[in-house]
Structures are given as C-alpha cells and as structure tokens.
Design a protein around this motif. Sequence first.
Motif, PDB file in Angstrom:
ATOM      1  N   GLY A   1      21.222   1.690 -16.458  1.00  0.00           N
ATOM      2  CA  GLY A   1      21.681   0.441 -17.069  1.00  0.00           C
ATOM      3  C   GLY A   1      23.090   0.596 -17.623  1.00  0.00           C
TER       4      GLY A   1
ATOM      5  N   THR B   1      25.942  -0.621 -16.734  1.00  0.00           N
ATOM      6  CA  THR B   1      26.852  -1.769 -16.768  1.00  0.00           C
ATOM      7  C   THR B   1      26.493  -2.778 -17.859  1.00  0.00           C
ATOM      8  OG1 THR B   1      25.456  -2.737 -15.054  1.00  0.00           O
ATOM      9  CG2 THR B   1      27.502  -1.669 -14.325  1.00  0.00           C
ATOM     10  N   GLY B   2      25.461  -2.506 -18.648  1.00  0.00           N
ATOM     11  CA  GLY B   2      25.052  -3.439 -19.688  1.00  0.00           C
ATOM     12  C   GLY B   2      25.733  -3.157 -21.014  1.00  0.00           C
ATOM     13  N   SER B   3      25.261  -3.861 -22.026  1.00  0.00           N
ATOM     14  CA  SER B   3      25.842  -3.743 -23.362  1.00  0.00           C
ATOM     15  C   SER B   3      25.623  -2.335 -23.948  1.00  0.00           C
ATOM     16  CB  SER B   3      25.193  -4.828 -24.245  1.00  0.00           C
ATOM     17  OG  SER B   3      25.382  -4.576 -25.577  1.00  0.00           O
ATOM     18  N   ILE B   4      24.403  -1.821 -23.852  1.00  0.00           N
ATOM     19  CA  ILE B   4      24.133  -0.460 -24.347  1.00  0.00           C
ATOM     20  C   ILE B   4      24.885   0.563 -23.486  1.00  0.00           C
ATOM     21  CG2 ILE B   4      22.322   1.323 -24.557  1.00  0.00           C
ATOM     22  CD1 ILE B   4      22.091  -0.665 -26.762  1.00  0.00           C
TER      23      ILE B   4
ATOM     24  N   ASN C   1      21.930  -2.973 -11.721  1.00  0.00           N
ATOM     25  CA  ASN C   1      21.078  -3.735 -10.802  1.00  0.00           C
ATOM     26  C   ASN C   1      21.913  -4.269  -9.652  1.00  0.00           C
ATOM     27  OD1 ASN C   1      18.719  -4.963  -9.899  1.00  0.00           O
ATOM     28  ND2 ASN C   1      19.358  -6.927 -10.772  1.00  0.00           N
ATOM     29  N   ALA C   2      22.899  -5.114  -9.990  1.00  0.00           N
ATOM     30  CA  ALA C   2      23.669  -5.795  -8.945  1.00  0.00           C
ATOM     31  C   ALA C   2      25.181  -5.650  -9.128  1.00  0.00           C
ATOM     32  CB  ALA C   2      23.298  -7.278  -8.961  1.00  0.00           C
ATOM     33  N   SER C   3      25.615  -5.199 -10.292  1.00  0.00           N
ATOM     34  CA  SER C   3      27.059  -5.172 -10.596  1.00  0.00           C
ATOM     35  C   SER C   3      27.735  -3.992  -9.897  1.00  0.00           C
ATOM     36  CB  SER C   3      27.276  -5.080 -12.110  1.00  0.00           C
ATOM     37  OG  SER C   3      26.536  -6.051 -12.773  1.00  0.00           O
TER      38      SER C   3
ATOM     39  N   ALA D   1      16.470   2.935 -25.218  1.00  0.00           N
ATOM     40  CA  ALA D   1      16.861   1.600 -25.699  1.00  0.00           C
ATOM     41  C   ALA D   1      15.931   0.548 -25.107  1.00  0.00           C
ATOM     42  CB  ALA D   1      18.304   1.296 -25.306  1.00  0.00           C
TER      43      ALA D   1
ATOM     44  N   LYS E   1      13.213  -1.131 -24.813  1.00  0.00           N
ATOM     45  CA  LYS E   1      11.974  -1.288 -25.585  1.00  0.00           C
ATOM     46  C   LYS E   1      10.840  -1.888 -24.763  1.00  0.00           C
ATOM     47  CE  LYS E   1      14.601  -3.908 -28.149  1.00  0.00           C
ATOM     48  NZ  LYS E   1      15.128  -4.421 -29.380  1.00  0.00           N
ATOM     49  N   GLU E   2      11.190  -2.778 -23.795  1.00  0.00           N
ATOM     50  CA  GLU E   2      10.126  -3.448 -23.030  1.00  0.00           C
ATOM     51  C   GLU E   2       9.261  -2.428 -22.284  1.00  0.00           C
ATOM     52  OE1 GLU E   2      13.390  -4.101 -22.690  1.00  0.00           O
ATOM     53  OE2 GLU E   2      13.782  -6.232 -23.052  1.00  0.00           O
TER      54      GLU E   2
ATOM     55  N   ASP F   1      17.085   2.175 -30.206  1.00  0.00           N
ATOM     56  CA  ASP F   1      17.059   0.862 -30.842  1.00  0.00           C
ATOM     57  C   ASP F   1      17.445   1.070 -32.310  1.00  0.00           C
ATOM     58  OD1 ASP F   1      16.612  -1.808 -30.804  1.00  0.00           O
ATOM     59  OD2 ASP F   1      14.497  -1.699 -30.269  1.00  0.00           O
TER      60      ASP F   1
ATOM     61  N   MET G   1      25.198  -8.438 -27.827  1.00  0.00           N
ATOM     62  CA  MET G   1      24.167  -7.806 -26.989  1.00  0.00           C
ATOM     63  C   MET G   1      24.027  -8.556 -25.673  1.00  0.00           C
ATOM     64  SD  MET G   1      21.247  -7.340 -29.947  1.00  0.00           S
ATOM     65  CE  MET G   1      21.023  -9.093 -30.246  1.00  0.00           C
ATOM     66  N   GLY G   2      23.218  -8.007 -24.765  1.00  0.00           N
ATOM     67  CA  GLY G   2      22.917  -8.690 -23.508  1.00  0.00           C
ATOM     68  C   GLY G   2      22.172  -9.998 -23.761  1.00  0.00           C
TER      69      GLY G   2
ATOM     70  N   MET H   1      26.115  -0.917 -32.288  1.00  0.00           N
ATOM     71  CA  MET H   1      25.135  -0.038 -31.633  1.00  0.00           C
ATOM     72  C   MET H   1      25.677   1.364 -31.387  1.00  0.00           C
ATOM     73  SD  MET H   1      22.161  -1.191 -31.421  1.00  0.00           S
ATOM     74  CE  MET H   1      21.437   0.043 -30.347  1.00  0.00           C
TER      75      MET H   1
HETATM   76  P1  NDP Z   1      22.219  -5.955 -20.551  1.00  0.00           P
HETATM   77  O1  NDP Z   1      21.659  -7.165 -19.940  1.00  0.00           O
HETATM   78  O2  NDP Z   1      23.568  -6.029 -21.183  1.00  0.00           O
HETATM   79  O3  NDP Z   1      22.275  -4.765 -19.450  1.00  0.00           O
HETATM   80  C1  NDP Z   1      21.135  -4.459 -18.709  1.00  0.00           C
HETATM   81  C2  NDP Z   1      21.416  -3.319 -17.753  1.00  0.00           C
HETATM   82  O4  NDP Z   1      20.239  -3.151 -16.935  1.00  0.00           O
HETATM   83  C3  NDP Z   1      22.565  -3.580 -16.774  1.00  0.00           C
HETATM   84  O5  NDP Z   1      23.150  -2.366 -16.395  1.00  0.00           O
HETATM   85  C4  NDP Z   1      21.853  -4.218 -15.587  1.00  0.00           C
HETATM   86  O6  NDP Z   1      22.578  -4.120 -14.363  1.00  0.00           O
HETATM   87  C5  NDP Z   1      20.587  -3.379 -15.547  1.00  0.00           C
HETATM   88  N1  NDP Z   1      19.478  -4.086 -14.928  1.00  0.00           N
HETATM   89  C6  NDP Z   1      19.122  -5.380 -15.109  1.00  0.00           C
HETATM   90  N2  NDP Z   1      18.045  -5.686 -14.356  1.00  0.00           N
HETATM   91  C7  NDP Z   1      17.726  -4.566 -13.688  1.00  0.00           C
HETATM   92  C8  NDP Z   1      16.734  -4.240 -12.722  1.00  0.00           C
HETATM   93  N3  NDP Z   1      15.841  -5.165 -12.299  1.00  0.00           N
HETATM   94  N4  NDP Z   1      16.681  -2.994 -12.229  1.00  0.00           N
HETATM   95  C9  NDP Z   1      17.572  -2.060 -12.629  1.00  0.00           C
HETATM   96  N5  NDP Z   1      18.554  -2.298 -13.525  1.00  0.00           N
HETATM   97  C10 NDP Z   1      18.622  -3.536 -14.048  1.00  0.00           C
HETATM   98  O7  NDP Z   1      21.132  -5.423 -21.591  1.00  0.00           O
HETATM   99  P2  NDP Z   1      21.371  -4.662 -22.965  1.00  0.00           P
HETATM  100  O8  NDP Z   1      22.303  -3.514 -22.749  1.00  0.00           O
HETATM  101  O9  NDP Z   1      21.642  -5.643 -24.029  1.00  0.00           O
HETATM  102  O10 NDP Z   1      19.909  -4.098 -23.252  1.00  0.00           O
HETATM  103  C11 NDP Z   1      19.378  -3.012 -22.516  1.00  0.00           C
HETATM  104  C12 NDP Z   1      18.077  -2.583 -23.190  1.00  0.00           C
HETATM  105  O11 NDP Z   1      18.395  -2.078 -24.485  1.00  0.00           O
HETATM  106  C13 NDP Z   1      17.086  -3.739 -23.428  1.00  0.00           C
HETATM  107  O12 NDP Z   1      15.785  -3.255 -23.289  1.00  0.00           O
HETATM  108  C14 NDP Z   1      17.328  -4.147 -24.865  1.00  0.00           C
HETATM  109  O13 NDP Z   1      16.195  -4.699 -25.475  1.00  0.00           O
HETATM  110  C15 NDP Z   1      17.680  -2.789 -25.485  1.00  0.00           C
HETATM  111  N6  NDP Z   1      18.505  -2.886 -26.673  1.00  0.00           N
HETATM  112  C16 NDP Z   1      19.736  -3.464 -26.593  1.00  0.00           C
HETATM  113  C17 NDP Z   1      20.544  -3.585 -27.715  1.00  0.00           C
HETATM  114  C18 NDP Z   1      21.914  -4.165 -27.632  1.00  0.00           C
HETATM  115  O14 NDP Z   1      22.624  -4.149 -28.644  1.00  0.00           O
HETATM  116  N7  NDP Z   1      22.348  -4.663 -26.508  1.00  0.00           N
HETATM  117  C19 NDP Z   1      20.070  -3.101 -29.039  1.00  0.00           C
HETATM  118  C20 NDP Z   1      18.797  -2.445 -28.975  1.00  0.00           C
HETATM  119  C21 NDP Z   1      18.035  -2.354 -27.848  1.00  0.00           C
HETATM  120  P3  NDP Z   1      23.545  -5.355 -13.867  1.00  0.00           P
HETATM  121  O15 NDP Z   1      24.776  -5.266 -14.717  1.00  0.00           O
HETATM  122  O16 NDP Z   1      23.812  -5.054 -12.448  1.00  0.00           O
HETATM  123  O17 NDP Z   1      22.776  -6.618 -14.096  1.00  0.00           O
END
Ligand code: NDP
Length: 387
Positions: A9, A11-14, A37-39, A121, A123-124, A148, A202-203, A264
């Motif tokens: 993960g 490319t996401g916020s964490i 996932n797709a980025s 991170a 949690k799900e 978290d 956050m995401g 975070m």
């Molecule tokens: P984001 O939506 O910002 O990022 C999610 C990441 O997961 C991206 O890299 C995304 O890739 C990837 N992803 C999404 N769907 C899939 C999939 N089906 N298969 C594989 N990879 C996938 O989420 P956050 O960073 O906000 O959160 C990530 C986790 O951390 C969550 O469980 C959230 O509850 C937890 N969390 C987040 C906090 C925060 O401050 N953001 C704080 C505490 C916990 P792509 O970019 O390609 O979509």
Amino acid sequence: MPRSISILGATGSIGASTLDLVRRNRDAWHVGALTANASAAELARLAREFEADVAVVADERHLPALREALAGSSIEAGGGAQALTEAACRPVDLTVAAIVGCAGLRPTMAAIRQGRTVALANKEALVSAGEVMLAAVRRNGTTLLPMDSEHNAIFQCLAGNALEDVAMITLTASGGPLREWDAQAIARATVAEAVAHPNWDMGAKISVDSATMMNKGLELIEAYHLFPVGLERLRIIVHPQSVIHSMVEYRDGSTLAQLGPSDMRVPIASCLAWPRRMDAPCEPLDLAGIGALTFFQPDEQRFPATRLARGALEEGGCAPAVLNAANEVAVAAFLAGQITFTQICDIVEETLSRSDRSPLPCDLDGVLLVDAAARRTAHAIMEQRQA
Ligand code: NDP
C-alpha cells in the motif's frame, strides 16, 4: 547495515508518510517491495526513487503500464494477487501493512507467516480475521507492531506493564467532521463534507469511517484483539483536539496517556525505530497554544457505528468480519454517490441481522469466504432499497 523494509500500500496516505521517513533516513533502509492496487505510474516513480527490488500492482490490468514505467531499471515488476502475496513474503526486517480494506488480509497474513516484524495499519484485516491472524502471529513468532495511532499509543502506554494490572483502556476519537451536526444535517452530508477531517489527512475510506465513527468501532475490535483485557475494559471517549491518542488506566489509579501532534509520522516513526526512537519531522506539541483538552461521551444516537461494532464483538464468530465487509461495500457506495451518509450504518446493521451466527472459520480462506458472502448480502440490500 541498512534494515530492509517492504510497504504494502505504498501509494496511499500511510505509504507516503512511511516513505517520507525512509527518505529522511535514506542510508538506514533498503527497500524490498512496494505495492499498489492500480496507481502504476506513482508506484514506478516511488520504486525508482527508493531503488526498490520489486514493484507490484494488485490489479493485473495495470501491469503493462508498470512495466513500461520501469523499463530500463533493474526493478522487477509484478501484477495480480499471486505477485502481491509473493511481494509480501520477501524476507525483509519490517513489512508495513498499509493496504486499505480486507483486500490487505491475504498479503498481511503472508508477511506474518515469515515470522519477522509486521507494522499493522490495515485495521480491516485484523477486524475480519481476528484470532486467525493472531494465531498466525503466535505460531510464527512474528512481532506485530500497531501502527494505527490509537493502538500505537496504547502499545506505548503498556510498555513495561502487565495486562492484568490494566483497569481500563480508553480509545480517543476526534468525533470526525460531523461531530456537532444534528441528525437531519448528518443525513444530508455530502462526500466532500464527510471526508473533510478536522485533524487528520487520510485516505478516502478511513475519512468516511471517521465521519460515521465506524473507524472507532473498527478500532475497538482491533484493540480487543491486540490488547486482550476484555471488552468491559475498553471504552471510547470523544476528544476533539486529537492530542491524546489513547490512554491506559491502571488499578493503582495511574493513567498513562500518549500525546503527540496529529501526524501519522509519529506512530509510524515509533514502529520504524522500535524498540528505540528516531527523529520525526513534526512540530512539537504546543500545549499552551492548544490551551484546553476536552472530552465527551460518544453519541450513539447520531453515530450508531460504535454500538454496531460493540454488538458485533459481543456476538463474536463471523459478526466482526460481516460488519467490516458490509461497511466497505457501503462506504464505497457512498463515495460513488449511490447511497446517503446515514444509509452506511443502516446497511451494515441490516447485513449483520441477515448473516448467520456461525463461528469464525479458523483459516484464512474461510474468513475470506465469510467476507465475500457478507459483501453479496450488502449489495443485495442496496439493490432492494434502490428498487
Ligand atoms: P489509501 O486509500 O490512502 O491507500 C491505500 C493503499 O492500498 C494504496 O496504496 C492503494 O493502491 C492500495 N490498495 C487499495 N486497494 C487495494 C487492493 N484491492 N489491493 C491491493 N492494494 C490496494 O489508504 P490509507 O493509507 O489512508 O489507509 C491504509 C490503511 O491504514 C487502512 O486500513 C486505514 O484504515 C489504515 N490507517 C490509515 C491512517 C491514515 O492516516 N491514513 C491512520 C490509521 C490507520 P492505489 O493507490 O493503487 O489505489
């Protein structure tokens, strides 16, 4: 010797916050796998910057774009579920599990099975798999570090103490962007309003979860598994300033709290450096500037999600996995403009009421079947409501 790290993960916020800390300590880390996932373009950019060994997109349709973006580099490109699991199996010192949703469960379990250190991170995944995940942690001698912010705070407050001495663990909740809205206004909340979190960036999914308070419900279940003191010694309190990230009260009357900026990178730094500490590029807390810290009981009339989560925990078995799956479906539908804000919890509640009361299967595939069945039920409920 640099330590090695993989980020699921990335490319996401964490992922971005983790890589920001890695970037500031570039010589201290070797990057193994980065996944998305797709980025594809963003993932390739990060993989090149951090000289990762491998970059993987879970959605295989984006593999050609990833390959093209990595052309001429020595970075291995992968795509699809199997490649994601293989990336999670890389023998690194630390895997950061930061995929959003139950989609992160299989790769997180793959990382846990390596018997090294996993910073969680996602949690799900723990909410859905509960004891199945913790059994794998025990079986493989894995170190599971809570990333978290609330659970990282509790982890820090528990250090050097025995769980038997804990009188109460208090999870703090900001209350989200709709905290002061009345029920009619909440019912009309738009996506833009729901994701506009006052304290955290956050995401999209977790931002909506914060607005419904389902995030705190999921965290209650997460805490129940990570810190086994029993549900009666876990509570939620609304603390709008998000300065205290959680607290542990002991039987001698002492309460230990972890305070910090709403960034975070603080809990992430705690995981990256554990059991030591490292510099984090955050403004120190200005308590005199903040002035007052306030606390309120959660209002479960306007925000029923924490009641649903506690009910799912009390019911046990598959109920937490069903709650999580239904919530993921409903939040995605809300973000897509298909349902209203208050329908998110309605759909979760109805999915829970229609699901059977079976015990949670004791293996990963069984948990994923429960998740898939609950998603089908939630979709069917939405279709019936729209018909
Ligand atoms: P984001 O939506 O910002 O990022 C999610 C990441 O997961 C991206 O890299 C995304 O890739 C990837 N992803 C999404 N769907 C899939 C999939 N089906 N298969 C594989 N990879 C996938 O989420 P956050 O960073 O906000 O959160 C990530 C986790 O951390 C969550 O469980 C959230 O509850 C937890 N969390 C987040 C906090 C925060 O401050 N953001 C704080 C505490 C916990 P792509 O970019 O390609 O979509």
